[in-house]
Design an enzyme around this catalytic site. Structure first.
Site, PDB file in Angstrom:
ATOM      1  CE  LYS A   1       0.330  -3.795  -2.149  1.00 41.57           C
ATOM      2  NZ  LYS A   1       0.301  -4.290  -0.819  1.00 41.57           N
TER       3      LYS A   1
ATOM      4  CD1 TRP B   1       5.236  -6.578   3.787  1.00 35.53           C
ATOM      5  CD2 TRP B   1       5.915  -5.523   5.630  1.00 35.53           C
ATOM      6  NE1 TRP B   1       5.827  -5.398   3.399  1.00 35.53           N
ATOM      7  CE2 TRP B   1       6.250  -4.732   4.525  1.00 35.53           C
ATOM      8  CE3 TRP B   1       6.243  -5.062   6.922  1.00 35.53           C
ATOM      9  CZ2 TRP B   1       6.894  -3.501   4.630  1.00 35.53           C
ATOM     10  CZ3 TRP B   1       6.883  -3.826   7.030  1.00 35.53           C
ATOM     11  CH2 TRP B   1       7.194  -3.065   5.899  1.00 35.53           C
TER      12      TRP B   1
ATOM     13  CG  HIS C   1       3.917 -12.611   1.134  1.00 29.31           C
ATOM     14  ND1 HIS C   1       2.711 -11.967   1.273  1.00 29.31           N
ATOM     15  CD2 HIS C   1       4.469 -12.142  -0.005  1.00 29.31           C
ATOM     16  CE1 HIS C   1       2.553 -11.132   0.257  1.00 29.31           C
ATOM     17  NE2 HIS C   1       3.606 -11.214  -0.536  1.00 29.31           N
TER      18      HIS C   1
ATOM     19  CB  SER D   1       1.655  -9.880  -3.064  1.00 27.11           C
ATOM     20  OG  SER D   1       2.429  -9.210  -2.116  1.00 27.11           O
TER      21      SER D   1
END
Ligand code: GTR
Length: 636
Positions: free
Chosen positions: A479, A566, A616, A475
């Site tokens: 990144k 998402w 997620h 997540s």
């Protein structure tokens, strides 16, 4: 008569041009432009060859000096370094010795460092490799006292047939020097690998020297490595010279092409990659400072019998140098059963190292933590939070497969709040002009900077393989893993898990989390310039495939979950597919011809992809995929 006149005029012209603009010489001293950082290049004739071009590339950004001499072998350095350093401070010193140490000379020369090159059969080596390593250490002792940011430059290739030198010796000498540099945390400019990749274009035959255009090519790489060590303000000053201000960017609904047409020679990739990184820093993640010059590692505790004797556990506190800078803690587990140094996974965690394991010995972070974590009171961790993220860090299963695993709490570097006065940034940013502020680092880059400092620690450990350090993250930490991998080539394998917007997912798709949403919820993650792309994704000169491509040719795995809309799984897959153009061009297997795979089917290519069912999150199922990928890519 006319001919005589032309000759006369051209003679006058020549004289005129000679007196008005004398050609600069690399060994001539230069006057400092006040206010710019001072850079010193130490090296032999190879560096003399690139000095003028480096100076030109950094003009207006730094004052690039060099000693008025060929710095020869280490024994000349030991004699003359003091006078070369002079009495003015240096911001960056980029240095090399080696080509003269390994050469063969006629015995009996005095001083020895002036010994003349002779045939290998008749001569003796100027400085044997063992002494060379000792000399390098002594030279480094002195260079580190200057307080300058140092960059070690590897010796360039010895071609077959070069007189008085044995091809392959430079590899041994480079290895000896690199071991010293890793131990001391000195960044390495691997000019050997850089030049070897295109030696037939840039280097003379049977001669260690380079064609003038070749020296120019080397200069590009040297200037890039120096730039990365300069203060943030200098890096931004350089970037504004080549990159368009955000207001001048054209609208472009298509994804920006990563390669020109026709594709250039692959030897151009280091320069092209650096240009992509410049864009990513300028428009999205911000510029970060160079490696700190006074990094210190403090072992807090070590347990050689952790996990029932399977692993050695270490907690290490990393001090960044400037006083008051908050330290970061690394929690490391290394498998005890292994042949040689272990490959390692490194990743950030969300709530503190103590949450990754129930082990009661691990230090509980005293930093700010998010209130949504279990066992958290008033944004501080309590003992009840121990092990609450353990399912995300299956340490024992990782150890069982022969990998080391290291983690750092991202809040040690920058608490995840919209506040840039906490964390490491205020201590390491330096002066940045008002107009530059939109391009300086934000949280993701600061977190990635912490991963690079953890790599500084890992590469100098005898039990870790410095060539096989993977950076991974989930997540927002995914990144960050991509950012760390793009900017720091020591990460030889990169994995993002459900990294989504600002990670692997293409911004132009506007699916799931958008640029505007992420900038609104987490304004501190990206730089100021990125805010101008809210609802204006088509004006981005990059997209997230640029970030992925900047990792090439190193193995990259992008992972998604079907229920994590998402993070836009398809956008993540498409970015990896788009980045495949670069991998393909560099001769690496990739996703160019792939379509989105079914669930649980790992596309195990140099640029790979996986999607699993579910929501997620991260757990053992994801780690199993990471390790399968690493096993194949690292040939284990
Ligand atoms: C979400 C955010 C995502 C992702 C995620 C996480 O709130 O919108 O970009 O980073 O947090 O880090 O868990």
């Amino acid at each position: 008569m006319r001919i005589i006149l032309i000759i006369l005029l051209s003679l006058v012209g020549v004289t005129f041009s000679q007196t008005s603009t004398p050609k600069p010489k690399p060994l001539d001293p230069i006057e400092d432009v006040p206010g710019l950082p001072r850079v010193l290049l130490i090296g032999d004739s190879i560096s003399i060859g690139y000095t003028l071009a480096v100076r030109e590339l950094l003009s207006g950004v730094a004052n690039v000096h060099r000693p008025p001499a060929n710095c020869g072998p280490t024994i000349r350095g030991l004699e003359q370094l003091e006078s070369w350093l002079g009495d003015q401070p240096w911001d960056v010193i980029h240095f090399n010795w080696g080509l003269h140490d390994l050469k063969y000379i006629a015995p009996g020369a005095t001083p020895r460092h002036s010994g003349r090159l002779t045939d290998v059969a008749q001569g003796e080596q100027m400085v044997p490799v063992k002494v060379y390593a000792e000399n390098i250490t002594r030279l480094l002792d002195r260079l580190q006292k200057t307080g300058a940011a140092l960059t070690w430059c590897a010796t360039t290739p010895i071609p077959q047939g070069a007189k008085g030198r044995v091809p392959g010796d430079e590899v041994r000498y480079n290895e000896a020097a690199a071991a010293v540099m890793r131990k001391r945390g000195v960044p390495i400019n691997d000019l050997y690998t850089f030049a070897a990749a295109r030696a037939n274009e840039i280097q003379r035959q049977a001669d260690v020297h380079f064609f003038p255009e070749g020296s120019q090519v080397l200069a590009g790489e040297v200037a890039r490595k120096i730039l990365a060590q300069l203060p943030i303000r200098a890096q931004i000053a350089r970037a504004v010279k080549t990159l368009a201000p955000v207001d001048d960017l054209p609208e472009n609904a298509a994804l920006p092409a990563l390669l020109g047409s026709p594709a250039p020679s692959t030897g151009e990739w280091p320069g092209m990659r650096a240009a992509l990184c410049d864009q990513l820093a300028f428009y999205e993640y911000g510029f970060a400072p160079g490696a700190p010059t006074r990094l210190r590692f403090q072992v807090l505790r070590e347990d050689r019998r952790a996990l029932d004797g399977k692993a050695t556990k270490r907690e290490v506190r990393v001090h960044f140098g400037p006083s008051e800078t908050p330290p970061m803690d690394i929690l490391l587990h290394v498998p005890n059963k292994r042949q040689g140094p272990a490959p390692a996974f490194l990743g950030l965690n969300f709530h503190g190292n103590h949450t990754t394991t129930a082990d009661p010995e691990v230090t509980i972070t005293s930093n700010w933590v998010p209130s949504r974590g279990e066992g958290v009171k008033d944004n501080r961790a309590t003992p009840a939070s121990r092990g609450t993220s353990a399912s995300r860090w299956p340490v024992e299963a990782i150890i069982d497969r022969g990998y080391a695993v290291a983690t750092v709490y991202h809040g040690d570097l920058d608490p995840d709040l919209n506040d840039s006065t906490d964390g490491i940034q205020p201590h390491l940013t330096g002066d940045v002009g008002e107009s530059q502020k939109d391009h300086q680092w934000a949280s993701l880059r600061a977190w990635a900077y912490g991963l690079s400092r953890a790599a500084d620690y890992l590469v100098q450990l005898p039990d870790i393989d410095p060539q096989r350090i993977a950076v991974m993250g989930h997540s927002r930490n995914g990144k960050t893993a991509l950012v760390a991998g793009a900017f720091d080539e020591r990460f030889s394998l990169v994995i993002s898990n459900q990294s989504g917007c600002g990670g692997a997912a293409l911004s132009r798709r506007r699916h799931g989390e958008t640029v505007k949403r992420i900038n609104g919820s987490f304004p501190h993650w990206f730089n100021g310039a990125f805010k101008t792309f809210n609802d204006r994704e088509d004006y981005l000169p990059t997209d997230q495939h640029t970030l992925l491509a900047a990792i090439a040719p190193r193995p990259l795995l992008v992972c998604s979950a079907t229920g994590d809309d998402w993070a836009d799984p398809e956008g993540e897959f498409l970015a990896a597919k788009e980045a495949s153009a670069v991998y393909e061009w560099l001769g690496k297997d990739n996703l160019k011809n792939a379509s989105m795979p079914e669930e649980n089917k790992l596309l195990n290519h140099t640029v790979g992809y996986h999607i699993r069912p579910g929501e997620h999150g991260i757990g053992i199922a994801d780690w199993t995929v990471f390790m399968d990928f690493a096993d194949k890519q690292w040939g284990r």
